[in-house]
Design a protein around this motif. Structure first.
Motif, PDB file in Angstrom:
ATOM      1  N   ALA A  58       0.817  -1.215   0.000  1.00  0.00           N
ATOM      2  CA  ALA A  58       0.000   0.000   0.000  1.00  0.00           C
ATOM      3  C   ALA A  58       0.848   1.261   0.000  1.00  0.00           C
ATOM      4  CB  ALA A  58      -0.913   0.006   1.226  1.00  0.00           C
ATOM      5  N   THR A 136      -7.407  -8.459  -2.368  1.00  0.00           N
ATOM      6  CA  THR A 136      -8.097  -7.175  -2.357  1.00  0.00           C
ATOM      7  C   THR A 136      -7.141  -6.022  -2.676  1.00  0.00           C
ATOM      8  OG1 THR A 136      -9.516  -8.076  -0.610  1.00  0.00           O
ATOM      9  CG2 THR A 136      -9.605  -5.703  -0.976  1.00  0.00           C
ATOM     10  N   PHE A 137      -7.561  -5.162  -3.632  1.00  0.00           N
ATOM     11  CA  PHE A 137      -6.844  -3.914  -3.922  1.00  0.00           C
ATOM     12  C   PHE A 137      -5.363  -4.201  -4.160  1.00  0.00           C
ATOM     13  CE2 PHE A 137      -6.219   0.723  -2.192  1.00  0.00           C
ATOM     14  CZ  PHE A 137      -5.990   1.171  -3.473  1.00  0.00           C
ATOM     15  N   TYR A 138      -4.467  -3.626  -3.372  1.00  0.00           N
ATOM     16  CA  TYR A 138      -3.035  -3.779  -3.627  1.00  0.00           C
ATOM     17  C   TYR A 138      -2.506  -5.170  -3.280  1.00  0.00           C
ATOM     18  CZ  TYR A 138      -3.529  -1.836   1.126  1.00  0.00           C
ATOM     19  OH  TYR A 138      -3.942  -1.554   2.396  1.00  0.00           O
ATOM     20  N   TRP A 194      -5.082  -0.879   7.245  1.00  0.00           N
ATOM     21  CA  TRP A 194      -5.487  -0.941   5.841  1.00  0.00           C
ATOM     22  C   TRP A 194      -5.446   0.460   5.245  1.00  0.00           C
ATOM     23  CZ3 TRP A 194      -5.740  -4.402   2.248  1.00  0.00           C
ATOM     24  CH2 TRP A 194      -6.496  -4.189   1.088  1.00  0.00           C
ATOM     25  N   PRO A 195      -4.231   0.955   4.926  1.00  0.00           N
ATOM     26  CA  PRO A 195      -4.139   2.312   4.372  1.00  0.00           C
ATOM     27  C   PRO A 195      -4.651   2.382   2.938  1.00  0.00           C
ATOM     28  CG  PRO A 195      -1.968   1.267   4.475  1.00  0.00           C
ATOM     29  CD  PRO A 195      -2.923   0.324   5.124  1.00  0.00           C
ATOM     30  N   THR A 196      -5.459   3.382   2.666  1.00  0.00           N
ATOM     31  CA  THR A 196      -5.984   3.592   1.313  1.00  0.00           C
ATOM     32  C   THR A 196      -5.702   4.996   0.786  1.00  0.00           C
ATOM     33  OG1 THR A 196      -8.142   4.266   2.187  1.00  0.00           O
ATOM     34  CG2 THR A 196      -7.858   1.928   1.625  1.00  0.00           C
ATOM     35  N   ARG A 197      -5.399   5.937   1.669  1.00  0.00           N
ATOM     36  CA  ARG A 197      -5.089   7.307   1.283  1.00  0.00           C
ATOM     37  C   ARG A 197      -4.109   7.899   2.281  1.00  0.00           C
ATOM     38  NH1 ARG A 197      -8.536  10.571  -1.824  1.00  0.00           N
ATOM     39  NH2 ARG A 197     -10.318   9.482  -2.755  1.00  0.00           N
ATOM     40  N   ASN A 205     -10.874   8.966   4.179  1.00  0.00           N
ATOM     41  CA  ASN A 205     -10.108   7.743   4.373  1.00  0.00           C
ATOM     42  C   ASN A 205     -11.016   6.589   4.764  1.00  0.00           C
ATOM     43  OD1 ASN A 205      -7.580   8.514   3.665  1.00  0.00           O
ATOM     44  ND2 ASN A 205      -6.806   8.784   5.741  1.00  0.00           N
ATOM     45  N   PHE A 206     -10.644   5.398   4.322  1.00  0.00           N
ATOM     46  CA  PHE A 206     -11.405   4.192   4.640  1.00  0.00           C
ATOM     47  C   PHE A 206     -11.229   3.857   6.121  1.00  0.00           C
ATOM     48  CE2 PHE A 206     -11.648  -0.503   4.848  1.00  0.00           C
ATOM     49  CZ  PHE A 206     -12.924  -0.682   4.347  1.00  0.00           C
ATOM     50  N   ASN A 208     -11.254   1.235   8.453  1.00  0.00           N
ATOM     51  CA  ASN A 208     -11.284  -0.226   8.481  1.00  0.00           C
ATOM     52  C   ASN A 208     -11.907  -0.769   9.763  1.00  0.00           C
ATOM     53  OD1 ASN A 208      -8.671   0.630   9.778  1.00  0.00           O
ATOM     54  ND2 ASN A 208      -8.487  -1.572  10.112  1.00  0.00           N
ATOM     55  N   THR A 256      -3.097   5.794  10.278  1.00  0.00           N
ATOM     56  CA  THR A 256      -4.091   4.828   9.810  1.00  0.00           C
ATOM     57  C   THR A 256      -4.566   4.010  11.003  1.00  0.00           C
ATOM     58  OG1 THR A 256      -3.075   4.678   7.625  1.00  0.00           O
ATOM     59  CG2 THR A 256      -4.511   2.864   8.287  1.00  0.00           C
TER      60      THR A 256
END
Length: 346
Positions: A58, A136-138, A194-197, A205-206, A208, A256
């Motif tokens: 991430a 999932t994602f990354y 779970w970093p997303t931004r 920001n998500f 989690n 996060t």
């Protein structure tokens, strides 16, 4: 009056020994022993506890992570293998059921790995081996997609136990496949963060922690089952490793939200201990008789369904790269007798 089991469960809210499969296995064995001493009969570990969750995917583009991917592969486990055998021996020694997340290494590829979860019975047998259906994602930069072979619920002395990994708990069809097998205890495993931004303070920001609580509560409410929510923990060694590699990620890592380990009852409400910002083992007591009464209200795998309208098919075949045909298999390697070969050629 029903006589379903009353079960003491544990969630190991623990950090791995980063990218060290041997040391992390030994830590897992110690945690199993500690939880068993406190009366736990079912013990859950986080997503890819051995050897770690790849948070770095991430934080940096994959062109900067080749060494970390190689370390992840090198420290991923073969099933069966020596590390799995150590955990199985601990489960057998203490008479407990263990759910543990691992990064699994392929036996036919030098670099293929899966995000997997193993359920090991109290006699040390492997009850289920699940590979995450979709990274999932990354995570797609690290793991290969799994298959449906592990969408199973194990019938144990401690109840009917199933589980899904992280984002799979948002997949309604995967969840229904477990509900339809009479699941009573659902294990959901999660990363330490779970970093997303980058943190921006604008609420985008998500979250989690909130998301995982919603997902776990929704599944328990719909399945009328108890839930074990087990997240990993980011210790100082892991934090310092990431920030030491690139100080610019300190803000992301530090701001996060950390994952939460907790327990959910069949109504969707929290029970037992909660762990977030400290490493440790969380405990709860489940009375599986409490799974019965809510079924009167909504039994989505019973009367509260329309099987004439809806149907679900699940493909359970394990994926392999080659399907071999023919009945004869050569027994290699051969020791060739030079004199015999020359005689046949004469």
């Amino acid at each position: 009056m029903s006589s379903l089991p009353r079960v003491r469960v544990a969630a190991a809210h623990a950090a791995p020994v980063l990218l060290d499969k041997t040391a992390t296995t030994e830590k897992a064995v110690a945690l199993i022993e500690e939880a068993a001493r406190h009366g736990a009969q079912v013990i859950a570990f986080p997503e890819t506890y051995i050897p770690a969750f790849p948070v770095w995917a991430a934080l940096w583009a994959p062109i900067y992570n080749h060494d970390l991917f190689e370390a992840m592969v090198e420290n991923s486990l073969v099933v069966p293998g020596p590390e799995v055998a150590r955990i199985a021996a601990a489960a057998r020694r203490h008479g407990v059921c263990v759910s543990i997340g691992i990064s699994e290494r392929s036996t036919v590829s030098a670099g293929c790995i899966w995000n997997s979860n193993l359920l090991i019975g109290e006699d040390g047998t492997l009850l289920n081996h699940h590979r995450k259906l979709v990274p999932t994602f990354y995570e797609k930069l690290v793991w290969s997609p799994g298959d449906g072979q592990g969408l199973r619920v194990a019938d144990t002395r401690f109840g009917r136990i199933g589980g899904l990994i992280c984002g799979e708990n948002t997949n309604p069809l995967a969840r229904f496949a477990l509900m339809a097998q009479g699941e009573q205890i659902h294990v959901s495993s999660w990363p330490p963060m779970w970093p997303t931004r980058k943190p921006a303070g604008d609420g985008r920001n998500f979250d989690n922690v909130a998301a995982n609580r919603i997902r776990a509560s929704a599944h328990s409410f719909e399945a009328k089952a108890f839930g074990i929510v087990c997240a990993s923990f980011m210790d100082k060694a892991m934090r310092d490793f990431l920030v030491g590699r690139d100080p610019s990620v300190a803000e992301i890592v530090d701001q996060t939200p950390r994952g939460v380990s907790m327990f959910i009852d069949p109504t969707g409400m929290p029970v037992g201990d909660t762990q977030q910002n400290e490493e440790g083992i969380a405990y709860a007591d489940f009375d599986l008789n409490r799974c019965i009464e809510p079924k009167q209200f909504h039994d989505v795998v019973g009367y509260y369904n329309r099987f004439d309208v809806f149907s679900l098919g699940v493909e359970r075949r394990r994926h392999t790269p080659v399907a071999w045909s023919g009945t004869e298999q050569a027994d290699f390697p051969h020791i060739l007798d030079e004199d015999a070969v020359l005689a046949r050629q004469a």
